[in-house]
Design an enzyme around this catalytic site. Sequence first.
Site, PDB file in Angstrom:
ATOM      1  N   HIS A   1       0.819  -1.208   0.000  1.00  0.00           N
ATOM      2  CA  HIS A   1       0.000   0.000   0.000  1.00  0.00           C
ATOM      3  C   HIS A   1       0.859   1.267   0.000  1.00  0.00           C
ATOM      4  O   HIS A   1       1.571   1.556   0.963  1.00  0.00           O
ATOM      5  CB  HIS A   1      -0.936  -0.007   1.210  1.00  0.00           C
ATOM      6  CG  HIS A   1      -1.907  -1.145   1.181  1.00  0.00           C
ATOM      7  ND1 HIS A   1      -1.685  -2.331   1.831  1.00  0.00           N
ATOM      8  CD2 HIS A   1      -3.107  -1.279   0.562  1.00  0.00           C
ATOM      9  CE1 HIS A   1      -2.704  -3.144   1.622  1.00  0.00           C
ATOM     10  NE2 HIS A   1      -3.581  -2.532   0.852  1.00  0.00           N
TER      11      HIS A   1
ATOM     12  N   HIS B   1      -4.635  -5.954  -6.242  1.00  0.00           N
ATOM     13  CA  HIS B   1      -4.441  -7.190  -5.480  1.00  0.00           C
ATOM     14  C   HIS B   1      -5.782  -7.688  -4.936  1.00  0.00           C
ATOM     15  O   HIS B   1      -6.789  -6.983  -4.957  1.00  0.00           O
ATOM     16  CB  HIS B   1      -3.420  -6.992  -4.353  1.00  0.00           C
ATOM     17  CG  HIS B   1      -3.804  -5.918  -3.371  1.00  0.00           C
ATOM     18  ND1 HIS B   1      -3.617  -4.575  -3.617  1.00  0.00           N
ATOM     19  CD2 HIS B   1      -4.359  -5.990  -2.130  1.00  0.00           C
ATOM     20  CE1 HIS B   1      -4.029  -3.872  -2.578  1.00  0.00           C
ATOM     21  NE2 HIS B   1      -4.496  -4.699  -1.672  1.00  0.00           N
TER      22      HIS B   1
ATOM     23  N   CYS C   1     -12.075  -6.653   7.112  1.00  0.00           N
ATOM     24  CA  CYS C   1     -11.502  -6.759   5.776  1.00  0.00           C
ATOM     25  C   CYS C   1     -10.201  -7.539   5.889  1.00  0.00           C
ATOM     26  O   CYS C   1      -9.682  -7.751   6.983  1.00  0.00           O
ATOM     27  CB  CYS C   1     -11.196  -5.381   5.183  1.00  0.00           C
ATOM     28  SG  CYS C   1     -12.635  -4.345   4.897  1.00  0.00           S
TER      29      CYS C   1
ATOM     30  N   HIS D   1      -6.909  -9.869   3.406  1.00  0.00           N
ATOM     31  CA  HIS D   1      -6.315 -10.369   2.168  1.00  0.00           C
ATOM     32  C   HIS D   1      -6.064 -11.873   2.306  1.00  0.00           C
ATOM     33  O   HIS D   1      -5.368 -12.280   3.235  1.00  0.00           O
ATOM     34  CB  HIS D   1      -4.977  -9.679   1.890  1.00  0.00           C
ATOM     35  CG  HIS D   1      -5.061  -8.187   1.866  1.00  0.00           C
ATOM     36  ND1 HIS D   1      -4.992  -7.423   3.026  1.00  0.00           N
ATOM     37  CD2 HIS D   1      -5.206  -7.317   0.841  1.00  0.00           C
ATOM     38  CE1 HIS D   1      -5.089  -6.145   2.698  1.00  0.00           C
ATOM     39  NE2 HIS D   1      -5.225  -6.049   1.394  1.00  0.00           N
TER      40      HIS D   1
ATOM     41  N   GLU E   1      -9.272 -10.167  14.379  1.00  0.00           N
ATOM     42  CA  GLU E   1      -9.628  -8.764  14.597  1.00  0.00           C
ATOM     43  C   GLU E   1     -10.658  -8.586  15.705  1.00  0.00           C
ATOM     44  O   GLU E   1     -10.627  -7.584  16.431  1.00  0.00           O
ATOM     45  CB  GLU E   1     -10.174  -8.149  13.313  1.00  0.00           C
ATOM     46  CG  GLU E   1      -9.153  -7.991  12.207  1.00  0.00           C
ATOM     47  CD  GLU E   1      -9.688  -7.152  11.052  1.00  0.00           C
ATOM     48  OE1 GLU E   1     -10.687  -6.433  11.254  1.00  0.00           O
ATOM     49  OE2 GLU E   1      -9.098  -7.215   9.976  1.00  0.00           O
TER      50      GLU E   1
ATOM     51  N   TYR F   1     -12.700  -1.918  -6.405  1.00  0.00           N
ATOM     52  CA  TYR F   1     -12.698  -0.485  -6.146  1.00  0.00           C
ATOM     53  C   TYR F   1     -11.274   0.060  -6.078  1.00  0.00           C
ATOM     54  O   TYR F   1     -10.298  -0.682  -5.911  1.00  0.00           O
ATOM     55  CB  TYR F   1     -13.423  -0.165  -4.828  1.00  0.00           C
ATOM     56  CG  TYR F   1     -12.573  -0.429  -3.602  1.00  0.00           C
ATOM     57  CD1 TYR F   1     -11.919   0.617  -2.956  1.00  0.00           C
ATOM     58  CD2 TYR F   1     -12.404  -1.725  -3.118  1.00  0.00           C
ATOM     59  CE1 TYR F   1     -11.123   0.389  -1.849  1.00  0.00           C
ATOM     60  CE2 TYR F   1     -11.611  -1.963  -2.025  1.00  0.00           C
ATOM     61  CZ  TYR F   1     -10.967  -0.907  -1.392  1.00  0.00           C
ATOM     62  OH  TYR F   1     -10.162  -1.151  -0.304  1.00  0.00           O
TER      63      TYR F   1
ATOM     64  N   GLU G   1      -5.732   2.574  -2.261  1.00  0.00           N
ATOM     65  CA  GLU G   1      -6.247   1.206  -2.250  1.00  0.00           C
ATOM     66  C   GLU G   1      -6.619   0.842  -3.681  1.00  0.00           C
ATOM     67  O   GLU G   1      -7.150   1.682  -4.423  1.00  0.00           O
ATOM     68  CB  GLU G   1      -7.464   1.074  -1.342  1.00  0.00           C
ATOM     69  CG  GLU G   1      -7.149   1.001   0.137  1.00  0.00           C
ATOM     70  CD  GLU G   1      -6.588  -0.338   0.579  1.00  0.00           C
ATOM     71  OE1 GLU G   1      -6.232  -1.161  -0.301  1.00  0.00           O
ATOM     72  OE2 GLU G   1      -6.502  -0.574   1.797  1.00  0.00           O
TER      73      GLU G   1
ATOM     74  N   GLU H   1      -8.122  -2.717  -5.165  1.00  0.00           N
ATOM     75  CA  GLU H   1      -8.425  -4.097  -4.809  1.00  0.00           C
ATOM     76  C   GLU H   1      -9.545  -4.716  -5.627  1.00  0.00           C
ATOM     77  O   GLU H   1     -10.541  -4.071  -5.939  1.00  0.00           O
ATOM     78  CB  GLU H   1      -8.812  -4.172  -3.324  1.00  0.00           C
ATOM     79  CG  GLU H   1      -7.675  -3.797  -2.392  1.00  0.00           C
ATOM     80  CD  GLU H   1      -8.061  -3.916  -0.932  1.00  0.00           C
ATOM     81  OE1 GLU H   1      -7.147  -4.087  -0.100  1.00  0.00           O
ATOM     82  OE2 GLU H   1      -9.260  -3.837  -0.605  1.00  0.00           O
TER      83      GLU H   1
ATOM     84  N   TRP I   1     -14.683   2.205   0.548  1.00  0.00           N
ATOM     85  CA  TRP I   1     -15.136   0.902   0.032  1.00  0.00           C
ATOM     86  C   TRP I   1     -16.462   0.502   0.666  1.00  0.00           C
ATOM     87  O   TRP I   1     -17.321  -0.057  -0.010  1.00  0.00           O
ATOM     88  CB  TRP I   1     -14.078  -0.182   0.241  1.00  0.00           C
ATOM     89  CG  TRP I   1     -13.694  -0.449   1.667  1.00  0.00           C
ATOM     90  CD1 TRP I   1     -14.295  -1.308   2.539  1.00  0.00           C
ATOM     91  CD2 TRP I   1     -12.622   0.172   2.389  1.00  0.00           C
ATOM     92  NE1 TRP I   1     -13.673  -1.274   3.769  1.00  0.00           N
ATOM     93  CE2 TRP I   1     -12.634  -0.379   3.694  1.00  0.00           C
ATOM     94  CE3 TRP I   1     -11.653   1.110   2.057  1.00  0.00           C
ATOM     95  CZ2 TRP I   1     -11.710   0.002   4.670  1.00  0.00           C
ATOM     96  CZ3 TRP I   1     -10.730   1.490   3.023  1.00  0.00           C
ATOM     97  CH2 TRP I   1     -10.763   0.943   4.310  1.00  0.00           C
TER      98      TRP I   1
END
Length: 207
Positions: free
Chosen positions: A31, A38, A73, A75, A93, A110, A120, A122, A169
């Site tokens: 980032h 990604h 959120c 990855h 989290e 987005y 961002e 993604e 997002w």
Amino acid sequence: MTSTLDPDVEYVVLCGSRHERIGYAPKAEVHHESTPLHLAFSCYLFDQQGNFLVTWRARHKSTWPGVRTNSCCGHPGPGEVIPDAVARRLTDELGLVADRIELVLPEFRYEATMPNGTRENEVCPVYRATVTNRRDAAPNPEEVDDTAWVPWREFVAEVEADRTTVSPWCALQVDQLRALGPDPLAWPVADDSRLPDAAREPLEAGH
């Protein structure tokens, strides 16, 4: 992009112009002002009454610190399918375990740029997760500043009234989720075949 993977490093899946997997890069290096496309995901967690778990991002995060957003959120890493990544992030989290994790927006993608230029970029399928027995979250302070269970309709109305009250997002996703119907527990589940290639291909680590 990297081709040899270090087991001690957290990686993200890099995507090409057709949203296919083209390699991996360390998450810590992805980032910046020229963030490569990604693979990511977003999750919206609900209880059996349709209440939604909203979160506030930790204030020291490099992207959108302190901003109100969806439940979690993340990855998916090499060798990890997205529902497993969703479950991992819900636990890491929020200290929560979902009873069900279902795909609702398979094709969401987005871009967003912070005032400091951090971007961002993604391919970001969106999942609904549900819990049968709701309990308070146990936020990881490295990731989450605060949480609250709120009625989904109230949250949607707040976002419609002022899109700047949530992450970029999340605002875009709420637009698309609203189109699925007012009851989040009745949203249709999307077929995995609609996922981007990078999410449908085997994600095994390779060289």
